[in-house]
Motif scaffolding. Sequence first.
Motif, PDB file in Angstrom:
ATOM      1  N   VAL A 276       3.873   2.131   5.484  1.00 26.17           N
ATOM      2  CA  VAL A 276       3.651   1.721   4.094  1.00 26.17           C
ATOM      3  C   VAL A 276       3.245   2.928   3.240  1.00 26.17           C
ATOM      4  O   VAL A 276       3.709   3.083   2.099  1.00 26.17           O
ATOM      5  CB  VAL A 276       2.585   0.617   4.014  1.00 26.17           C
TER       6      VAL A 276
ATOM      7  N   TRP B 155      -5.658   1.500   4.466  1.00 27.62           N
ATOM      8  CA  TRP B 155      -4.966   0.513   5.308  1.00 27.62           C
ATOM      9  C   TRP B 155      -5.741   0.388   6.614  1.00 27.62           C
ATOM     10  O   TRP B 155      -5.957   1.387   7.311  1.00 27.62           O
ATOM     11  CB  TRP B 155      -3.533   0.975   5.545  1.00 27.62           C
TER      12      TRP B 155
ATOM     13  N   LEU C 151      -5.567  -2.620   2.278  1.00 25.60           N
ATOM     14  CA  LEU C 151      -4.480  -3.304   2.982  1.00 25.60           C
ATOM     15  C   LEU C 151      -4.990  -3.700   4.367  1.00 25.60           C
ATOM     16  O   LEU C 151      -5.417  -2.849   5.140  1.00 25.60           O
ATOM     17  CB  LEU C 151      -3.260  -2.383   3.134  1.00 25.60           C
TER      18      LEU C 151
ATOM     19  N   LEU D 299      -5.616  -6.869  -0.073  1.00 23.95           N
ATOM     20  CA  LEU D 299      -4.372  -7.551   0.281  1.00 23.95           C
ATOM     21  C   LEU D 299      -4.483  -7.968   1.736  1.00 23.95           C
ATOM     22  O   LEU D 299      -4.529  -7.114   2.642  1.00 23.95           O
ATOM     23  CB  LEU D 299      -3.170  -6.636   0.073  1.00 23.95           C
TER      24      LEU D 299
ATOM     25  N   TRP E 139       2.296  -5.141   8.246  1.00 23.48           N
ATOM     26  CA  TRP E 139       3.209  -5.200   7.107  1.00 23.48           C
ATOM     27  C   TRP E 139       4.637  -4.816   7.484  1.00 23.48           C
ATOM     28  O   TRP E 139       5.328  -4.108   6.743  1.00 23.48           O
ATOM     29  CB  TRP E 139       2.709  -4.317   5.965  1.00 23.48           C
TER      30      TRP E 139
ATOM     31  N   TYR F 193       7.660  -7.275   2.814  1.00 23.49           N
ATOM     32  CA  TYR F 193       6.205  -7.125   2.740  1.00 23.49           C
ATOM     33  C   TYR F 193       5.819  -5.762   2.168  1.00 23.49           C
ATOM     34  O   TYR F 193       4.823  -5.644   1.440  1.00 23.49           O
ATOM     35  CB  TYR F 193       5.582  -7.362   4.109  1.00 23.49           C
TER      36      TYR F 193
ATOM     37  N   VAL G 245       3.428  -5.121  -1.161  1.00 23.93           N
ATOM     38  CA  VAL G 245       2.304  -4.191  -1.203  1.00 23.93           C
ATOM     39  C   VAL G 245       2.464  -3.189  -2.342  1.00 23.93           C
ATOM     40  O   VAL G 245       1.539  -2.971  -3.144  1.00 23.93           O
ATOM     41  CB  VAL G 245       2.145  -3.455   0.145  1.00 23.93           C
TER      42      VAL G 245
END
Length: 236
Positions: free
Chosen positions: A61, A126, A148, A173, A208, A213, A217
Amino acid sequence: MVAEIRASTVLPARREDIELHTADGLTLVGEIALPEDRPPAATLVCLHPLPTHGGMMDSHVLRKASYRLPALADLAVLRFNTRGTTSDRGTSEGSFGHGEDERFDVAAALEYAEFHDLPRPWLVGWSFGTELALKWGRDPLVEGAILLSPPLHRATDADLDAWAEFGRPLVALVPEHDDYLRPDEARTRFARVPQVEVVGVEGAKHLWVGEPYVRIVLDEIVKRVNPAAGPLPTEV
């Protein structure tokens, strides 16, 4: 010619390998990605997942944020390996500090942003990176933080209370099928932070995985950090 943005798409940006220098004497490796032909509107300082379980600055991500957001949202994206972490960029000096010694790593990244006049820094953590943001990200430079998949494992209620007092925006999230903390429990745990926004993401898991997804994000990040650039296009 119009092309769909895919998982492997890399859009134009000015990309530069960088080094960060910590107060306890370590050199960390990283990269800054900037909009190709204009100054950034804001800056993402990315804090990666747990390095003892494969987390690094290239975790997907964060890598895709650096590939897309300078071009699509006028954002600077700063990624780096915390102490003892290895990626294609190289290995940062030192050894894993269990989320404690990494306070110096977070500070070094923010010092880099300040010294290079990178505007409006937001932390994007994250998993393990969310713990670093909550524990060590309360710096006057920081405009807010986006978490995240926050596990709230190393970060305690005291850290949440301190962020509440800090007063800056906090967005979590939370995947519907997260391995550690799911949306309902997250709303309960984060309720002590008045300014928090907990966003449950239907169908998502901790890592994710899957382009839909990743897009959610990145859209949620842009919505907070540079809303004029959203929603992000799916084609270029």
